[in-house]
Design an enzyme around this catalytic site. Structure first.
Site: not given
Length: 572
Positions: A237, A508, A533
């Site tokens: 991320s 995601d 994710h």
């Protein structure tokens, strides 16, 4: 079998197969998404939509030295090696870092103490950055270093969850280093309370964090007499964005990077332009047949639900009906117009979409409870897989409540009521506030939604001016909306950057802000079908799909290649 993404085929991108032939451990499927503005994505409810701050890229989880249960060890066999917890195999360290790596003058800050009048300017030039060194029983000088580029939380979170590093350290005889991002965890330049004061936030930025990581690697290589050590970066991320930018800005300190679910092409000013509605479109994808459901009713029912909520919120009786339908602790206020309820719902949808894993997981719940496998898909199938016509509008809202209850009432126990304004604990709130400052400066991503045929939400187009005004009101700063693309690059990094694997999960909603097409022979994109994710960074699970296993196999192949290249450059 269902092909995960069905768009025009573009040669050169690696797509992990959902149904691989037995004769191949890794199948490369041609890319199906081109890096144009037809992408997906959006966080909680961006500030310009309903006046609420944007969701953090990485959900906040409880930080602790978790001791693994026998059930954990069964699901994740690797963890049985560490019955006392992973941190028991790590040592905590601190390094002195400059507050401002790019200014040779000592910063003079407005502070206040018992002995100083308000507004005094006190010099402060350094702070203590924390990092962990883990494993390395067989490591020798000039051996491989696995380096995690910490993101917006206590670094212990990443120590406890980045299984891809732990499970492969022994294979590559690597020592693991987990660096903490400045202003988070224990790496506090001014102290927990002062770090939230606007006059102390100017040193919170990705650029300063990247410089911290460069100084740290330079220091430990000198201390360990290991200048020839290959350094492999990992990040998920925002951490994946940092790893990418670290490789871009400081290639001499990191030889390759696994950047999982890293939305580095989610900024204005890039070419091709970002689709500002990508997060909303990504959530919608997960609620339709193309996202693995038997039909499109789930997305259609959400479209209907917003109109019902907004209309009911106009009258006192309607607001009482909303309280009853959603089991709310308080009757919604007239001034909110229903925005508090739709915000509460959409927040759950974002987390449930990101948490689309083939196994139950506590990852999206701060470690406090567990979501079932594919929570959004389960909710759609169970509660919204049929049409609700006009006379059944209240039944529709009740079923929406049951769906988001999978997230908010994860314990399964009966609850008297839901509080749409309930906040997190103080530590998490501090992390969120700090993240919002990052958003308002260098991580200024566009988030909007158009509704109608484009996505399943109400109409709220991206408004950069309104978002910028909200940032100035809260922090006294205006974002430079094209600075990220100018400073770090986007698709054009292929001209000068090498050795990065960009992985994204098909389900995601952040996928649309990431690299989905292989950019060169050394910048690879893989899309893992039917997952959420950055699942590839997790510890292996007995319920992992073949596609997840293939993604990790490919990442290991690239890591091996990068290590060999580094050693060859030193004549080893």
């Amino acid at each position: 079998p269902r092909v995960p993404i069905t768009r025009s085929m573009a040669p050169g991108t690696r797509h992990i197969s959902a149904n691989p032939p037995l004769l191949s451990a890794l199948v490369a499927i041609l890319a199906c998404l081109t890096p144009t503005n037809g992408a997906l994505v959006r966080p909680k409810l961006p500030r310009m939509r309903l006046g609420r701050p944007p969701i953090s890229l990485w959900p906040k989880r409880r930080v602790e030295n978790r001791k693994w249960s026998s059930e954990d060890s069964s699901d994740h066999p690797f963890l049985s090696k560490y019955p006392k917890g992973l941190l028991a195999n790590c040592t905590e360290h601190f390094i002195t870092q400059h507050l401002d790596h790019y200014n040779f003058e000592t910063p003079k800050l407005h502070t206040r103490s018992r002995f100083q009048a308000f507004g005094s300017r006190v010099p402060k030039s350094t702070f203590q950055q924390r990092y962990f060194v883990c494993g390395g029983a067989s490591w020798k000088p000039n051996g491989t270093i696995f380096f995690y580029t910490g993101n917006e939380a206590d670094v212990e979170l990443y120590v406890n969850n980045t299984g891809l590093m732990w499970e492969n350290a022994e294979r590559f005889q690597a020592l693991m280093v987990f660096a903490e991002h400045r202003y988070f965890g224990k790496s506090l330049p001014f102290g927990a309370k002062k770090d939230l004061e606007a006059r102390h936030l100017q040193f919170l930025s990705p650029d300063q964090a990247l410089a911290d990581y460069a100084v740290l690697i330079h220091s430990i290589k000198n201390e360990w007499n290991s200048h020839a050590s290959p350094v492999i970066g990992f990040g998920g991320s925002y951490g994946g964005m940092l790893c990418t930018w670290f490789r871009t800005k400081f290639p001499q300190f990191v030889d390759g990077c696994i950047a999982a679910s890293a939305p580095i092409v989610s900024f204005e000013g890039q070419i091709p332009a970002v689709n500002p509605n990508f997060f909303a479109e990504g959530e919608t994808y997960d609620c339709k047949k193309e996202g693995g459901l038997p039909n499109d009713w789930c997305a259609d029912n959400f479209r209907k639900a917003w109109d019902v909520i907004f209309n009911l919120a106009k009258t006192p009786q309607g607001r009482r009906n909303l309280q009853e339908a959603f089991h709310l602790c308080d009757t919604p206020g007239a001034s909110s117009g229903g925005s508090d309820i739709v915000s509460w719902i959409s927040s759950a949808l974002g987390y449930m979409a990101m948490g689309s894993y083939p196994f139950p997981s506590a990852y999206m719940l701060n470690g406090e409870g567990e979501l079932p496998a594919f929570p959004l898909r389960l909710g759609c199938k169970t509660y919204l897989s049929k049409p609700f016509h006009g006379e059944k509008s209240m039944e529709l809202l009740e079923n929406v409540r049951e769906l988001v209850g999978i997230f908010y009432n994860y314990s399964g126990n009966s609850v008297e009521c839901f509080d749409t304004t309930a906040g997190a604990n103080n530590e998490t709130k501090m992390d969120d506030d700090l993240w919002n400052y990052l958003y308002c400066t260098e991580i200024f991503q566009p988030f909007g939604q158009l509704g109608g045929d484009d996505d399943m939400f109400w109409t709220s187009p991206w408004n950069a001016t309104a978002a910028a005004e909200g940032c100035f009101e809260q922090y006294g700063v205006y974002p430079r909306k094209e600075w990220a693309a100018t400073n770090y690059g986007a698709y054009d990094i292929a001209k000068s950057v090498t050795n990065i694997v960009f992985s994204n999960g098909e389900l995601d909603p952040w996928r649309g802000g990431g690299i989905q097409t292989t950019l060169s022979d050394t910048l690879h994109a893989i899309i893992i079908p039917d997952v959420g994710h950055h699942v590839d960074l997790f510890f292996s699970n007995k319920m992992d799909t073949e596609a997840i296993k293939q993604a990790r196999d490919f990442e290991r192949e690239q890591i091996q290649k990068w290590i060999v290249e580094k050693r060859s450059s030193y004549g080893q």
